[in-house]
Design an enzyme around this catalytic site. Structure first.
Site, PDB file in Angstrom:
ATOM      1  N   LYS A  69      -7.150   1.493  -3.151  1.00 37.94           N
ATOM      2  CA  LYS A  69      -6.777   0.958  -1.836  1.00 37.94           C
ATOM      3  C   LYS A  69      -6.948   2.022  -0.744  1.00 37.94           C
ATOM      4  CE  LYS A  69      -4.894  -1.625   1.310  1.00 37.94           C
ATOM      5  NZ  LYS A  69      -5.812  -2.432   2.096  1.00 37.94           N
ATOM      6  N   LYS A  95      -0.048   4.912   8.838  1.00 42.06           N
ATOM      7  CA  LYS A  95       0.631   5.414   7.630  1.00 42.06           C
ATOM      8  C   LYS A  95      -0.384   5.642   6.516  1.00 42.06           C
ATOM      9  CE  LYS A  95       1.981   1.117   5.275  1.00 42.06           C
ATOM     10  NZ  LYS A  95       1.103   1.086   4.149  1.00 42.06           N
ATOM     11  N   THR A 112       0.865  -1.189   0.000  1.00 41.32           N
ATOM     12  CA  THR A 112       0.000   0.000   0.000  1.00 41.32           C
ATOM     13  C   THR A 112       0.898   1.235   0.000  1.00 41.32           C
ATOM     14  OG1 THR A 112      -1.655  -1.188   1.300  1.00 41.32           O
ATOM     15  CG2 THR A 112      -1.846   1.225   1.216  1.00 41.32           C
TER      16      THR A 112
HETATM   17  P1  NAP Z   1       4.786  -6.268   7.748  1.00 41.85           P
HETATM   18  O1  NAP Z   1       4.436  -7.552   8.382  1.00 41.85           O
HETATM   19  O2  NAP Z   1       5.197  -5.121   8.591  1.00 41.85           O
HETATM   20  O3  NAP Z   1       5.930  -6.557   6.656  1.00 41.85           O
HETATM   21  C1  NAP Z   1       6.609  -5.493   6.033  1.00 41.85           C
HETATM   22  C2  NAP Z   1       7.647  -6.065   5.074  1.00 41.85           C
HETATM   23  O4  NAP Z   1       8.399  -4.957   4.519  1.00 41.85           O
HETATM   24  C3  NAP Z   1       8.672  -6.987   5.771  1.00 41.85           C
HETATM   25  O5  NAP Z   1       9.040  -7.989   4.856  1.00 41.85           O
HETATM   26  C4  NAP Z   1       9.838  -6.025   6.031  1.00 41.85           C
HETATM   27  O6  NAP Z   1      11.078  -6.656   6.156  1.00 41.85           O
HETATM   28  C5  NAP Z   1       9.794  -5.203   4.751  1.00 41.85           C
HETATM   29  N1  NAP Z   1      10.519  -3.923   4.902  1.00 41.85           N
HETATM   30  C6  NAP Z   1      10.140  -2.853   5.641  1.00 41.85           C
HETATM   31  N2  NAP Z   1      11.059  -1.856   5.518  1.00 41.85           N
HETATM   32  C7  NAP Z   1      12.021  -2.338   4.680  1.00 41.85           C
HETATM   33  C8  NAP Z   1      13.226  -1.776   4.155  1.00 41.85           C
HETATM   34  N3  NAP Z   1      13.600  -0.536   4.465  1.00 41.85           N
HETATM   35  N4  NAP Z   1      13.974  -2.540   3.336  1.00 41.85           N
HETATM   36  C9  NAP Z   1      13.581  -3.807   3.002  1.00 41.85           C
HETATM   37  N5  NAP Z   1      12.450  -4.390   3.455  1.00 41.85           N
HETATM   38  C10 NAP Z   1      11.664  -3.657   4.289  1.00 41.85           C
HETATM   39  O7  NAP Z   1       3.600  -5.715   6.844  1.00 41.85           O
HETATM   40  P2  NAP Z   1       2.329  -6.463   6.212  1.00 41.85           P
HETATM   41  O8  NAP Z   1       1.224  -6.401   7.195  1.00 41.85           O
HETATM   42  O9  NAP Z   1       2.733  -7.745   5.604  1.00 41.85           O
HETATM   43  O10 NAP Z   1       1.946  -5.393   5.084  1.00 41.85           O
HETATM   44  C11 NAP Z   1       2.688  -5.253   3.888  1.00 41.85           C
HETATM   45  C12 NAP Z   1       1.990  -4.216   3.015  1.00 41.85           C
HETATM   46  O11 NAP Z   1       0.648  -4.633   2.755  1.00 41.85           O
HETATM   47  C13 NAP Z   1       1.869  -2.813   3.661  1.00 41.85           C
HETATM   48  O12 NAP Z   1       1.958  -1.851   2.647  1.00 41.85           O
HETATM   49  C14 NAP Z   1       0.478  -2.839   4.274  1.00 41.85           C
HETATM   50  O13 NAP Z   1      -0.062  -1.522   4.425  1.00 41.85           O
HETATM   51  C15 NAP Z   1      -0.280  -3.647   3.245  1.00 41.85           C
HETATM   52  N6  NAP Z   1      -1.439  -4.380   3.734  1.00 41.85           N
HETATM   53  C16 NAP Z   1      -1.410  -5.034   4.939  1.00 41.85           C
HETATM   54  C17 NAP Z   1      -2.535  -5.715   5.379  1.00 41.85           C
HETATM   55  C18 NAP Z   1      -2.571  -6.430   6.690  1.00 41.85           C
HETATM   56  O14 NAP Z   1      -3.695  -6.752   7.147  1.00 41.85           O
HETATM   57  N7  NAP Z   1      -1.495  -6.713   7.377  1.00 41.85           N
HETATM   58  C19 NAP Z   1      -3.684  -5.767   4.572  1.00 41.85           C
HETATM   59  C20 NAP Z   1      -3.671  -5.140   3.330  1.00 41.85           C
HETATM   60  C21 NAP Z   1      -2.548  -4.455   2.926  1.00 41.85           C
HETATM   61  P3  NAP Z   1      11.603  -7.157   7.615  1.00 41.85           P
HETATM   62  O15 NAP Z   1      10.900  -8.464   7.846  1.00 41.85           O
HETATM   63  O16 NAP Z   1      13.052  -7.262   7.449  1.00 41.85           O
HETATM   64  O17 NAP Z   1      11.179  -6.086   8.603  1.00 41.85           O
END
Ligand code: NAP
Length: 287
Positions: free
Chosen positions: A172, A240, A97
């Site tokens: 989104k 965010k 997102t």
């Molecule tokens: P998350 O668990 O926080 O995972 C974030 C990912 O991004 C991890 O693989 C993290 O790596 C990586 N990352 C963050 N900063 C980085 C950097 N500087 N360099 C390289 N890798 C980096 O998030 P998530 O919940 O899976 O969500 C991922 C995306 O989908 C976001 O944009 C979120 O808004 C969106 N989303 C989430 C949901 C939900 O329900 N969770 C639903 C719809 C959409 P590390 O493991 O090394 O930290």
């Protein structure tokens, strides 16, 4: 020959989405900054890459599921990033997102490298990601998206074409504004019910019994009853996204009074102890 898929970003969502690609029979290579999060997928048959560059060299299609623009930039432009490889002719699907303006600019940048760029964020959280029932909101070249549909449908139950580059991200943000509104509304109404001496379970039973019943409220029910909020959609991410919504409103010169109030509740400067919980923990702010 079936295309080789690369998946970068194995967080809450990415782990489950990548697992479903693997289950669908695609050859999958994975990379995550914190390498331990790739171990379960490697055990299930995915190949591990040691850098985004190495992953890109092995794959035709690269999927990104990362926090936001800063993470996407780091993965693409870092020393051993995607763009450090011979990447012309490849496809990058950004499912993170991010703000629509960033998506449009990313699309142009990637196209200048000869890459087909698609924005395809998702509606749905951890459980739909595990079940492969995400709704995928796709923006970019329609013919390219059509070709990618079987791959996208390994992660989701539907692909909705939103329009040109950046429109998946626009969709989104509109969806997440509604999501934040619904969650904050349910939390506040529960708070009032509890303050009036009603049992939380009884109040939520009434919500679920009539026209207000919806899957989101059902999913969050146990969190609100027990006041424990294990992260599915982290508070940090909703915070965010509310900032992106306000930026989008300002760029389009629209007034969003509800979003303004929500951005105060879903505050990106809140303590980590709150940011790391599920966004349903917005209820704890009302006490
Ligand atoms: P998350 O668990 O926080 O995972 C974030 C990912 O991004 C991890 O693989 C993290 O790596 C990586 N990352 C963050 N900063 C980085 C950097 N500087 N360099 C390289 N890798 C980096 O998030 P998530 O919940 O899976 O969500 C991922 C995306 O989908 C976001 O944009 C979120 O808004 C969106 N989303 C989430 C949901 C939900 O329900 N969770 C639903 C719809 C959409 P590390 O493991 O090394 O930290």
């Amino acid at each position: 020959m079936q295309q080789r898929i690369g998946f970068i970003g194995l967080g809450i969502m990415g782990q489950a989405m990548a697992a479903n690609i693997l289950k669908a029979g695609y050859g999958l290579t994975v990379y995550n900054r914190s390498s331990h999060k790739a171990e379960a997928l490697a055990a299930a048959g995915a190949t591990l890459a040691h850098s985004p560059k190495e992953l890109t060299e092995r794959c035709e299609i690269i999927i990104l599921m990362l926090t936001g623009p800063e993470a996407v930039d780091a993965i693409l432009q870092g020393e051993n990033g995607v763009l450090a490889s011979e990447c012309s002719g490849k496809t990058v699907i950004n499912m993170s997102t991010v703000p629509p303006a960033y998506s449009r600019q990313l699309n142009q940048q990637l196209e200048s490298y000869g890459i087909t760029a698609i924005d395809a964020p998702v509606s749905g959280s951890k459980i739909p990601a595990e079940q492969g029932t995400l709704v995928i909101l796709a923006g970019g070249d329609e013919a390219a998206i059509k070709q990618l549909e079987p791959l996208l449908l390994s992660m989701g139950s539907g692909v909705i074409y939103c329009g040109e580059a950046g429109t998946g991200s626009s969709m989104k943000l509109a969806i997440n504004l509604l999501l934040g509104t619904m969650m904050a509304g349910l939390a506040e109404a529960t708070h009032l019910a509890e303050a009036s001496g009603l049992a939380t379970e009884t109040f939520l039973k009434v919500v679920g019994a009539g026209a207000l019943a919806c899957p989101l409220f059902k999913i969050k029910e146990q969190m609100l009853i027990t006041d424990t909020y294990p992260p599915q959609f982290p508070f940090r991410h909703m915070a965010k996204d509310m900032q992106y919504v306000l930026q989008e409103a300002s760029q389009n010169a629209v007034s969003l009074p509800v979003a303004n109030r929500l951005a105060g509740l879903f505050d990106p400067h809140a303590p980590d102890a709150l940011l790391d919980q599920d966004f349903a923990a917005v209820k704890t702010l009302l006490k």
